[in-house]
Design a protein around this motif. Structure first.
Motif, PDB file in Angstrom:
ATOM      1  N   LEU A 116       0.805  -1.227  -0.034  1.00  0.00           N
ATOM      2  CA  LEU A 116       0.019  -0.055   0.012  1.00  0.00           C
ATOM      3  C   LEU A 116       0.926   1.140   0.008  1.00  0.00           C
ATOM      4  CD1 LEU A 116      -2.816  -1.096   2.672  1.00  0.00           C
ATOM      5  CD2 LEU A 116      -3.108  -0.664   0.318  1.00  0.00           C
ATOM      6  N   GLU A 117       1.982   1.147   0.894  1.00  0.00           N
ATOM      7  CA  GLU A 117       2.714   2.420   0.865  1.00  0.00           C
ATOM      8  C   GLU A 117       3.360   2.746  -0.543  1.00  0.00           C
ATOM      9  OE1 GLU A 117       4.790   5.664   2.368  1.00  0.00           O
ATOM     10  OE2 GLU A 117       3.066   4.537   3.330  1.00  0.00           O
ATOM     11  N   GLU A 118       3.780   1.601  -1.080  1.00  0.00           N
ATOM     12  CA  GLU A 118       4.534   1.796  -2.389  1.00  0.00           C
ATOM     13  C   GLU A 118       3.657   2.368  -3.469  1.00  0.00           C
ATOM     14  OE1 GLU A 118       7.578  -0.747  -5.312  1.00  0.00           O
ATOM     15  OE2 GLU A 118       5.562  -1.593  -4.980  1.00  0.00           O
ATOM     16  N   ALA A 119       2.198   1.589  -3.408  1.00  0.00           N
ATOM     17  CA  ALA A 119       1.239   2.021  -4.501  1.00  0.00           C
ATOM     18  C   ALA A 119       0.934   3.402  -4.029  1.00  0.00           C
ATOM     19  CB  ALA A 119      -0.077   1.112  -4.325  1.00  0.00           C
TER      20      ALA A 119
ATOM     21  N   ALA B  99       2.864  10.355  -7.133  1.00  0.00           N
ATOM     22  CA  ALA B  99       3.874  11.027  -8.416  1.00  0.00           C
ATOM     23  C   ALA B  99       3.308  10.685  -9.781  1.00  0.00           C
ATOM     24  CB  ALA B  99       5.091  10.049  -8.214  1.00  0.00           C
ATOM     25  N   GLY B 100       2.051  10.370  -9.812  1.00  0.00           N
ATOM     26  CA  GLY B 100       1.399  10.211 -11.102  1.00  0.00           C
ATOM     27  C   GLY B 100       1.897   9.142 -11.978  1.00  0.00           C
ATOM     28  N   VAL B 101       2.113   7.865 -11.206  1.00  0.00           N
ATOM     29  CA  VAL B 101       2.660   6.752 -11.827  1.00  0.00           C
ATOM     30  C   VAL B 101       1.697   5.609 -11.504  1.00  0.00           C
ATOM     31  CG1 VAL B 101       4.797   5.187 -12.036  1.00  0.00           C
ATOM     32  CG2 VAL B 101       5.305   7.809 -11.785  1.00  0.00           C
ATOM     33  N   ARG B 102       1.500   4.905 -12.418  1.00  0.00           N
ATOM     34  CA  ARG B 102       0.689   3.655 -11.999  1.00  0.00           C
ATOM     35  C   ARG B 102       1.544   2.679 -11.361  1.00  0.00           C
ATOM     36  NH1 ARG B 102      -3.477   0.681 -14.489  1.00  0.00           N
ATOM     37  NH2 ARG B 102      -3.298  -1.646 -14.419  1.00  0.00           N
ATOM     38  N   PRO B 103       0.913   2.066 -10.211  1.00  0.00           N
ATOM     39  CA  PRO B 103       1.673   1.228  -9.266  1.00  0.00           C
ATOM     40  C   PRO B 103       2.228   0.042 -10.141  1.00  0.00           C
ATOM     41  CG  PRO B 103      -0.276   2.114  -8.401  1.00  0.00           C
ATOM     42  CD  PRO B 103      -0.349   2.505  -9.549  1.00  0.00           C
ATOM     43  N   THR B 104       3.322  -0.535  -9.617  1.00  0.00           N
ATOM     44  CA  THR B 104       3.917  -1.618  -9.949  1.00  0.00           C
ATOM     45  C   THR B 104       3.154  -2.729  -9.355  1.00  0.00           C
ATOM     46  OG1 THR B 104       5.460  -1.534  -8.385  1.00  0.00           O
ATOM     47  CG2 THR B 104       6.376  -0.641 -10.226  1.00  0.00           C
ATOM     48  N   SER B 105       2.009  -2.669  -8.497  1.00  0.00           N
ATOM     49  CA  SER B 105       1.616  -3.569  -7.929  1.00  0.00           C
ATOM     50  C   SER B 105       0.204  -3.581  -8.636  1.00  0.00           C
ATOM     51  CB  SER B 105       1.243  -3.465  -6.405  1.00  0.00           C
ATOM     52  OG  SER B 105       0.839  -2.412  -6.241  1.00  0.00           O
TER      53      SER B 105
END
Length: 325
Positions: free
Chosen positions: A302-305, A311-317
């Motif tokens: 959750l923290e990474e997402a 940051a406007g980036v699609r989460p890697t998860s």
């Protein structure tokens, strides 16, 4: 609409309505950790519809713009959510733990631990037929995602040459080779003109590991014909039980194509006490424990997402919903 614009809009929604719902399926022991994480980001826990839903249940995700699965599997969520909902999932340290599980059972088989445990219980000293290195060092891992790659790296450490089978056959440095699964399902395909890639070394294979997610495409994908290509392998399933039908496995065991099966997942879970699998000495059952998710895994995911969303980036998860994982 670009992914960056979508993430910025989601971030705006989170800031305008900073609410989180924990589904009833979230482990009770995890709720404190998840509540603490949410509050550290100014997110309010609610039992009503929320911007972020942490759940595997579609009925607890109503109205959510972002749904996070606390587990790796998303088979219940993916087909039920609207297309504009971001769906993320938890992987965490699961690949490493699953790889350790596979390696433990591969080495237990190689070192005949069941035999020596039985000898120890009966005070039997029997040095005859000691464990020796296998005369076949090939391993096949079906499914080359995060789980499959971690398994391949672990098996290579103990001397296995590991071939991965995937839908695309895309190369992966974790494996010695990766082939399209379709070629293994239809061995005759490799004999047709134009196919000059490496072939599956079925005679040299001693270990087959199933690391497949549950999707409509993977249900029953491990066919009798595929298992017929092997001879006396140790089959380990840590993916989903739906990939391997019980009757298919029993036939492979009866014909010697599989000499032993270690199953952490089965078609039916919990496995019916009346199942024939419980009564076979050539089958080991564990109760879906190879890749248990830890609360710290969920918090980290959750923290990474959230960081990537802001940051406007699609989460890697983010899940590949069209693939079902």
């Amino acid at each position: 609409m670009t992914s960056e614009l979508t993430m910025h809009r989601l971030d705006g929604t989170l800031r305008a309505s900073p609410t989180v719902r924990l589904g009833d399926d979230v482990e009770p022991g995890w709720r404190d950790a998840l509540t603490a994480w949410a509050r550290s980001h100014g997110l309010e826990i609610t039992d009503r519809d929320a911007t972020l839903a942490i759940t595997t249940r579609p009925d607890h995700a109503n109205g959510a713009a972002w749904v996070h699965s606390p587990y790796a599997g998303i088979e219940h969520l993916a087909p039920a959510l609207p297309g504009d909902v971001l769906l993320t999932r938890t992987t965490g340290t699961m690949p490493e733990r699953i790889a350790e599980y596979v390696l433990a059972w591969v080495l237990a088989d190689r070192w005949q631990t069941a035999r020596y445990l039985a000898d120890s219980a009966t005070a039997t000293w029997d040095p005859s037929d000691p464990p020796v290195p296998p005369d076949r060092n090939g391993a096949v891992v079906i499914g080359t995602g995060a789980m499959g790659s971690a398994i391949a790296r672990a098996l290579r450490v103990v001397g296995h040459r590991v071939t991965g089978l995937s839908r695309s056959g895309r190369p992966d440095d974790a494996f010695d080779a990766v082939l399209p699964l379709a070629r293994a399902l239809d061995p005759a395909d490799s004999e047709r003109p134009g196919h000059d890639e490496a072939r599956l070394d079925a005679p040299g294979t001693d270990v087959v590991v199933l690391a497949l997610p549950h999707t409509p495409q993977t249900a029953g994908v491990i066919t009798p014909e595929l298992l017929q290509t092997f001879d006396g392998v140790h089959l380990i399933n840590i993916g989903r039980g739906s990939a391997l039908r019980t009757d298919t496995l029993l036939h492979a065991l009866d014909t010697g194509r599989v000499r032993h099966a270690t199953l952490d997942v089965t078609e039916q879970e919990p496995l019916d006490p009346a199942s024939l699998l419980w009564r076979r000495p050539d089958v080991t059952i564990t109760p879906h424990i190879s890749g248990l998710t830890l609360p710290s895994d969920v918090v980290a995911a959750l923290e990474e997402a959230l960081t990537q969303i802001r940051a406007g980036v699609r989460p890697t998860s983010a899940a590949a919903r069209e693939r079902g994982y």
